[in-house]
Design a protein around this motif. Structure first.
Motif, PDB file in Angstrom:
ATOM      1  N   GLU A   5       0.835  -1.208   0.000  1.00  0.00           N
ATOM      2  CA  GLU A   5       0.000   0.000   0.000  1.00  0.00           C
ATOM      3  C   GLU A   5       0.867   1.253   0.000  1.00  0.00           C
ATOM      4  N   VAL A   6       1.931   1.233   0.788  1.00  0.00           N
ATOM      5  CA  VAL A   6       2.842   2.388   0.833  1.00  0.00           C
ATOM      6  C   VAL A   6       3.492   2.580  -0.532  1.00  0.00           C
ATOM      7  N   ARG A   7       3.923   1.484  -1.151  1.00  0.00           N
ATOM      8  CA  ARG A   7       4.559   1.568  -2.474  1.00  0.00           C
ATOM      9  C   ARG A   7       3.578   2.116  -3.509  1.00  0.00           C
ATOM     10  N   SER A   8       2.337   1.645  -3.460  1.00  0.00           N
ATOM     11  CA  SER A   8       1.316   2.109  -4.393  1.00  0.00           C
ATOM     12  C   SER A   8       1.026   3.601  -4.207  1.00  0.00           C
ATOM     13  N   ARG A   9       0.900   4.020  -2.972  1.00  0.00           N
ATOM     14  CA  ARG A   9       0.656   5.441  -2.690  1.00  0.00           C
ATOM     15  C   ARG A   9       1.844   6.305  -3.117  1.00  0.00           C
ATOM     16  N   THR A  10       3.039   5.807  -2.864  1.00  0.00           N
ATOM     17  CA  THR A  10       4.237   6.553  -3.252  1.00  0.00           C
ATOM     18  C   THR A  10       4.315   6.666  -4.766  1.00  0.00           C
ATOM     19  N   PHE A  11       4.004   5.585  -5.471  1.00  0.00           N
ATOM     20  CA  PHE A  11       4.016   5.603  -6.933  1.00  0.00           C
ATOM     21  C   PHE A  11       2.985   6.613  -7.461  1.00  0.00           C
ATOM     22  N   ASN A  12       1.778   6.576  -6.910  1.00  0.00           N
ATOM     23  CA  ASN A  12       0.734   7.512  -7.342  1.00  0.00           C
ATOM     24  C   ASN A  12       1.131   8.956  -7.065  1.00  0.00           C
ATOM     25  N   ARG A  13       1.764   9.188  -5.931  1.00  0.00           N
ATOM     26  CA  ARG A  13       2.224  10.544  -5.605  1.00  0.00           C
ATOM     27  C   ARG A  13       3.299  10.991  -6.596  1.00  0.00           C
ATOM     28  N   ALA A  14       4.191  10.074  -6.951  1.00  0.00           N
ATOM     29  CA  ALA A  14       5.242  10.397  -7.920  1.00  0.00           C
ATOM     30  C   ALA A  14       4.635  10.775  -9.265  1.00  0.00           C
ATOM     31  N   ILE A  15       3.636  10.030  -9.702  1.00  0.00           N
ATOM     32  CA  ILE A  15       2.966  10.337 -10.973  1.00  0.00           C
ATOM     33  C   ILE A  15       2.323  11.716 -10.913  1.00  0.00           C
ATOM     34  N   LYS A  16       1.675  12.028  -9.805  1.00  0.00           N
ATOM     35  CA  LYS A  16       1.055  13.350  -9.655  1.00  0.00           C
ATOM     36  C   LYS A  16       2.106  14.456  -9.710  1.00  0.00           C
ATOM     37  N   LEU A  17       3.236  14.244  -9.030  1.00  0.00           N
ATOM     38  CA  LEU A  17       4.304  15.249  -9.031  1.00  0.00           C
ATOM     39  C   LEU A  17       4.870  15.439 -10.430  1.00  0.00           C
ATOM     40  N   LEU A  18       5.025  14.357 -11.181  1.00  0.00           N
ATOM     41  CA  LEU A  18       5.555  14.453 -12.542  1.00  0.00           C
ATOM     42  C   LEU A  18       4.545  15.033 -13.517  1.00  0.00           C
ATOM     43  N   THR A  19       3.261  14.904 -13.203  1.00  0.00           N
ATOM     44  CA  THR A  19       2.226  15.484 -14.047  1.00  0.00           C
ATOM     45  C   THR A  19       2.250  17.008 -13.958  1.00  0.00           C
ATOM     46  N   VAL A  20       2.519  17.499 -12.768  1.00  0.00           N
ATOM     47  CA  VAL A  20       2.544  18.946 -12.548  1.00  0.00           C
ATOM     48  C   VAL A  20       3.725  19.578 -13.277  1.00  0.00           C
ATOM     49  N   LYS A  21       4.904  18.962 -13.163  1.00  0.00           N
ATOM     50  CA  LYS A  21       6.084  19.475 -13.861  1.00  0.00           C
ATOM     51  C   LYS A  21       7.142  18.384 -13.935  1.00  0.00           C
ATOM     52  N   ALA A  22       7.977  18.499 -14.934  1.00  0.00           N
ATOM     53  CA  ALA A  22       9.079  17.542 -15.080  1.00  0.00           C
ATOM     54  C   ALA A  22      10.060  17.752 -13.925  1.00  0.00           C
ATOM     55  N   ARG A  23      10.617  16.658 -13.456  1.00  0.00           N
ATOM     56  CA  ARG A  23      11.549  16.728 -12.331  1.00  0.00           C
ATOM     57  C   ARG A  23      12.726  15.808 -12.582  1.00  0.00           C
ATOM     58  N   SER A  24      13.837  16.154 -11.967  1.00  0.00           N
ATOM     59  CA  SER A  24      15.006  15.281 -12.025  1.00  0.00           C
ATOM     60  C   SER A  24      14.809  14.148 -11.021  1.00  0.00           C
ATOM     61  N   VAL A  25      15.631  13.119 -11.137  1.00  0.00           N
ATOM     62  CA  VAL A  25      15.552  11.993 -10.202  1.00  0.00           C
ATOM     63  C   VAL A  25      15.780  12.485  -8.777  1.00  0.00           C
ATOM     64  N   ALA A  26      16.792  13.312  -8.589  1.00  0.00           N
ATOM     65  CA  ALA A  26      17.115  13.808  -7.245  1.00  0.00           C
ATOM     66  C   ALA A  26      15.974  14.646  -6.671  1.00  0.00           C
TER      67      ALA A  26
END
Length: 81
Positions: A5-26
């Protein structure tokens, strides 16, 4: 909360963050580690999956950033580097 569940939530949060703007790995790693229940292992797993899918690529991010900066407000080559 289970690790899946934590991994799924983290993945979804990452997708949302990348949708807003492109980001570097760091930058993405830093933002994800600020989230609830996130830990280094889960964040690294999510980042690896995003890289496999082609959603996260530092080389592409750097090229896009440099291109955008040149188009918006020209900078000298040294400053851009």
């Amino acid at each position: 909360m289970t690790p899946d569940e934590v991994r799924s939530r983290t993945f979804n949060r990452a997708i949302k963050l990348l949708t807003v703007k492109a980001r570097s790995v760091a930058e993405l790693r830093e933002r994800l580690l600020q989230g609830k229940n996130a830990n280094q292992e889960i964040v690294e797993t999510v980042i690896a999956r995003l890289q496999e899918y082609g959603y996260l690529n530092d080389e592409h991010f750097a090229f896009s950033y440099a291109s955008l900066r040149v188009k918006q407000r020209p900078l000298g080559r040294r400053r851009l580097e």
